[in-house]
Motif scaffolding. Structure first.
Motif, mmCIF file in Angstrom:
data_model
loop_
_atom_site.group_PDB
_atom_site.id
_atom_site.type_symbol
_atom_site.label_atom_id
_atom_site.label_comp_id
_atom_site.label_asym_id
_atom_site.label_seq_id
_atom_site.Cartn_x
_atom_site.Cartn_y
_atom_site.Cartn_z
ATOM 1 N N GLU A 182 9.916 27.217 25.348
ATOM 2 C CA GLU A 182 11.371 27.203 25.471
ATOM 3 C C GLU A 182 11.967 28.128 24.422
ATOM 4 N N SER A 183 13.067 28.763 24.786
ATOM 5 C CA SER A 183 13.705 29.721 23.889
ATOM 6 C C SER A 183 14.106 29.074 22.564
ATOM 7 N N MET A 184 14.666 27.857 22.632
ATOM 8 C CA MET A 184 15.106 27.187 21.404
ATOM 9 C C MET A 184 13.929 26.939 20.459
ATOM 10 N N GLY A 185 12.748 26.617 21.024
ATOM 11 C CA GLY A 185 11.576 26.392 20.191
ATOM 12 C C GLY A 185 11.146 27.645 19.456
ATOM 13 N N TYR A 186 11.123 28.781 20.170
ATOM 14 C CA TYR A 186 10.741 30.034 19.528
ATOM 15 C C TYR A 186 11.759 30.445 18.454
ATOM 16 N N GLN A 187 13.048 30.188 18.706
ATOM 17 C CA GLN A 187 14.064 30.487 17.706
ATOM 18 C C GLN A 187 13.884 29.602 16.469
ATOM 19 N N GLU A 188 13.510 28.345 16.702
ATOM 20 C CA GLU A 188 13.249 27.440 15.583
ATOM 21 C C GLU A 188 12.060 27.938 14.763
ATOM 22 N N TYR A 189 11.017 28.449 15.458
ATOM 23 C CA TYR A 189 9.863 29.011 14.742
ATOM 24 C C TYR A 189 10.295 30.167 13.836
ATOM 25 N N LEU A 190 11.148 31.066 14.348
ATOM 26 C CA LEU A 190 11.602 32.215 13.553
ATOM 27 C C LEU A 190 12.368 31.768 12.319
ATOM 28 N N GLN A 191 13.121 30.667 12.432
ATOM 29 C CA GLN A 191 13.860 30.160 11.278
ATOM 30 C C GLN A 191 12.924 29.518 10.255
ATOM 31 N N LEU A 192 11.908 28.789 10.752
ATOM 32 C CA LEU A 192 10.984 28.112 9.840
ATOM 33 C C LEU A 192 10.017 29.084 9.171
ATOM 34 N N TYR A 193 9.627 30.123 9.913
ATOM 35 C CA TYR A 193 8.621 31.071 9.410
ATOM 36 C C TYR A 193 9.147 32.502 9.542
ATOM 37 N N GLU A 195 8.540 35.071 7.985
ATOM 38 C CA GLU A 195 7.495 36.078 7.814
ATOM 39 C C GLU A 195 6.192 35.588 8.456
ATOM 40 N N GLY A 196 6.316 34.765 9.471
ATOM 41 C CA GLY A 196 5.165 34.156 10.109
ATOM 42 C C GLY A 196 4.278 35.142 10.847
ATOM 43 N N LYS A 197 3.091 34.668 11.203
ATOM 44 C CA LYS A 197 2.082 35.494 11.855
ATOM 45 C C LYS A 197 2.458 35.842 13.287
ATOM 46 N N PHE A 198 3.277 34.973 13.927
ATOM 47 C CA PHE A 198 3.553 35.137 15.351
ATOM 48 C C PHE A 198 5.002 35.565 15.628
ATOM 49 N N ILE A 199 5.636 36.197 14.650
ATOM 50 C CA ILE A 199 7.045 36.577 14.787
ATOM 51 C C ILE A 199 7.259 37.477 15.997
ATOM 52 N N ARG A 200 6.440 38.526 16.096
ATOM 53 C CA ARG A 200 6.632 39.481 17.186
ATOM 54 C C ARG A 200 6.436 38.802 18.550
ATOM 55 N N THR A 201 5.413 37.962 18.638
ATOM 56 C CA THR A 201 5.175 37.250 19.893
ATOM 57 C C THR A 201 6.347 36.332 20.234
ATOM 58 N N ALA A 202 6.892 35.641 19.219
ATOM 59 C CA ALA A 202 8.033 34.752 19.446
ATOM 60 C C ALA A 202 9.232 35.521 19.996
ATOM 61 N N LYS A 203 9.473 36.714 19.418
ATOM 62 C CA LYS A 203 10.590 37.529 19.910
ATOM 63 C C LYS A 203 10.347 37.982 21.344
ATOM 64 N N PHE A 204 9.091 38.354 21.647
ATOM 65 C CA PHE A 204 8.761 38.727 23.027
ATOM 66 C C PHE A 204 9.047 37.571 23.975
ATOM 67 N N LYS A 205 8.624 36.369 23.577
ATOM 68 C CA LYS A 205 8.811 35.195 24.430
ATOM 69 C C LYS A 205 10.289 34.909 24.658
ATOM 70 N N ILE A 206 11.103 35.027 23.615
ATOM 71 C CA ILE A 206 12.545 34.780 23.739
ATOM 72 C C ILE A 206 13.170 35.773 24.715
ATOM 73 N N ASP A 207 12.799 37.056 24.554
ATOM 74 C CA ASP A 207 13.330 38.075 25.467
ATOM 75 C C ASP A 207 12.936 37.775 26.911
ATOM 76 N N SER A 208 11.682 37.404 27.135
ATOM 77 C CA SER A 208 11.200 37.134 28.492
ATOM 78 C C SER A 208 11.908 35.942 29.104
ATOM 79 N N LEU A 209 12.072 34.873 28.322
ATOM 80 C CA LEU A 209 12.735 33.666 28.836
ATOM 81 C C LEU A 209 14.193 33.923 29.143
ATOM 82 N N HIS A 210 14.868 34.676 28.271
ATOM 83 C CA HIS A 210 16.274 34.998 28.528
ATOM 84 C C HIS A 210 16.420 35.828 29.803
#
Length: 591
Positions: A182-193, A195-210
């Motif tokens: 879910e988009s909200m989950g990936y956005q929450e990950y970006l806020q928590l991390y 500089e996290g390892k999966f930042i780029r993937t999270a952004k890809f997922k948000i773009d795809s879901l939107h």
């Protein structure tokens, strides 16, 4: 500077994204479309990335083989001796490829442990060495004393334990976000991390879901304006081509609607001039040919009479109606999410509640002891005679458009905009799915012996299935959406209604059909009389018409002030019930 450049055509964007995520997780920096800072310097950024890349990975699919840009980029890779080639789909003619060595990923599903991916990683490693993110073993050089070395070791161990704990928690959280998707989950990950390892993937997922959400809204709206807005918002979107195709269809349908509303030879000629290859071109040519031939004098239509017996007022448009097997009660849509149960004198008996979205269909069981409803909330629900909800049917992924009980009352069939129909036991147990239609399914009906079900779809066809999910017959001939279907009581005929303004009575033994032409707008509903000798059609032109099986018009029912959405006979065959967008249901006498 990105170490790896991925070269691909827009149709392979999903694959490029999938590959980029894997390479990024292994530690290499990857350049692909998402790395473009702005559209203004698009070409310059691509050329700069190509020149600086240590490795050029080319995705070869059937569409990429003849693409000039892909060929140019692969030639650069050959020249720099840093080319890695991946082959997808049916690229069998390898003589057309400018390479002799490649890795086949046709069956790759995204697993980082896949054998083909391991081979690819080895090829990249041979070209550019270890990923820089993984070469961290230089922390202990040039230490001068044993004490200093021990201090560094202790301190490093402490830091690594904290980092390991943090990374372990991050990995657990990331796994949960991936599962929820879910988009909200990936956005929450970006806020928590941040500089996290999966930042780029999270952004890809948000773009795809939107983008997917935007496309689904555009499909539901189904208008030229909304689809064009989708293209403007997503000029490189995955569904851009589908949006353009649907816009062309809608414009074609609009031109045909204008031609049919004017209903003249000139209007049909104008349509052919605007849409010479339109999906209604054959029908337009047929109409023009018929009307330019000498015609016999048409018989006068029967004198219109009023057959209205009772009117039932509702607070919202009535999309669906049903008559109880004993003929003493009727069921209609009430408020947005409810159905209303009435007696034949127009008294409201009960309100059926439980759905969370727009109600689409209602039905009585053969013994009258159960009622079923379908809704936009993707479910169907079961009620007892007192209006108490006693069951729910889940599994569809889009709106439920219709419900029907089996003749023995043991099963319920549902139709949905997810292009499938489903069969359930009344306790909610799923039995069978019916898949094959290419567009939304609008209606479903059981054969009198309960051995088959019939479905109507926006793909312009009706289909008959056995209860194991096998299609046994297809009925094509309508030039627009098939909106409704029904079996004759003896099981020898079916009737289909369509948005092309006609209904057709089909003889099952040879599939020959009789076209019923009289309505001036789409036919929304059809029904057979209990004796099987008559049919009734209901239309958006505010009328219902009673016909013989030979196509002779017998009666017209004309007192509605809005389109008629549904129609049903009473069990004795003496009355007809209609439901309309004018917020009423009306009961009519047949004779």
């Amino acid at each position: 500077m990105s170490e790896i450049f991925i070269s691909y055509i827009p149709e392979d964007k999903r694959r490029a994204r999938q590959l980029a995520e894997v390479l990024d997780e292994f530690g290499w920096s990857v350049w692909w479309e998402s790395a473009i800072a702005d559209d203004e310097h698009f070409d310059a950024q691509i050329q700069s990335a190509l020149k600086k890349a240590h490795c050029i990975v080319v995705l070869w699919s059937p569409g990429a083989v003849g693409n000039a840009t892909i060929l140019e980029q692969s030639q650069l890779g050959l020249k720099k001796k840093n080319l890695v080639s991946l082959v997808y789909d049916d690229v069998h003619n390898h003589q057309t490829l400018p390479i002799s060595e490649y890795t086949n990923l046709s069956h790759w599903k995204g697993d980082a442990a896949d054998k083909g991916i391991r081979i690819l990683l080895g090829d990249i490693y041979d070209l550019i060495g270890h990923p820089p993110k993984r070469t961290t073993e230089r922390l202990f050089r040039n230490l001068v004393t044993f004490v200093s070395l021990m201090l560094v070791v202790v301190w490093t161990t402490f830091i690594l334990s904290i980092q390991h704990r943090n990374k372990t928690q991050e990995a657990r959280d990331w796994g949960e976000y991936l599962t929820a998707n879910e988009s909200m989950g990936y956005q929450e990950y970006l806020q928590l991390y941040p500089e996290g390892k999966f930042i780029r993937t999270a952004k890809f997922k948000i773009d795809s879901l939107h983008e997917a959400e935007s496309w689904e809204k555009a499909l539901i709206a189904n208008s030229v304006e909304v689809l064009e807005a989708y293209i403007q918002e997503n000029p490189k979107g995955s569904y851009k081509d589908a949006a353009f195709a649907r816009i062309a269809e809608l414009k074609d349908e609009s031109a045909w609607q204008e031609a049919t509303e004017e209903n003249t030879v000139v209007s049909y000629k104008v349509y052919l001039r605007l849409s010479p290859n339109g999906k209604f071109a054959n029908e337009a040519e047929r109409i023009i040919a018929e009307r330019t031939k000498p015609k016999a004098v048409a018989k006068a239509r029967p004198v219109e009479k009023t057959y209205l017996l009772e009117t039932f007022s509702a607070p919202k448009p009535v999309l669906s109606v049903a008559v109880a097997p004993n003929g003493r009660r009727i069921l209609t849509k009430g408020w947005d999410n409810t159905a209303w149960l009435w007696d034949l004198q127009g008294n409201l008996i009960e309100e059926l509640k439980g759905h969370t979205d727009w109600l689409t269909s209602v039905a009585f069981s053969p013994n009258g002891n159960r009622m079923a409803t379908g809704s936009w909330d993707k479910t169907a629900k079961l009620y007892d005679v007192n209006g108490r909800m006693i069951g729910e049917f889940n599994g569809h992924t889009f709106h439920v458009s219709d419900v029907a009980f089996s003749p023995d009352g043991e099963y319920l069939a549902t139709a949905s905009f997810d292009k499938t129909a489903r069969l359930y036991k009344l306790d909610g147990t799923f039995v069978q799915s019916f898949e094959g239609h290419k567009e939304w399914i609008n209606a479903v009906a059981f054969s009198p012996d309960g051995k088959y079900i019939l479905t109507a779809s926006n793909d312009h066809t009706a289909r008959m299935w056995d209860l194991k999910g096998n299609m046994v017959a297809e009925f094509s001939g309508h030039i627009h959406w098939v909106t409704s279907v029904a079996f004759s009581p003896d099981g020898k005929f079916i009737i289909t209604g369509s948005k092309d303004k006609t209904a057709r009575i089909w003889r099952l033994k040879d599939r020959k059909n009789k076209k019923l032409i009289a309505h001036t707008k789409p036919v929304n509903a059809v029904a057979f009389s209990p004796d099987g000798k008559k049919v009734v059609t209901a239309s958006a032109d505010h009328t219902a018409i009673l016909w013989t099986l030979n196509g002779k018009e017998l009666r017209r029912y004309t007192k509605h002030k809005g389109q008629i959405n549904d129609v049903a006979f009473t069990p004795d065959g003496r009355k007809i019930l209609t439901g309309s967008s004018d917020r009423t249901a009306k009961l009519w006498e047949v004779e």
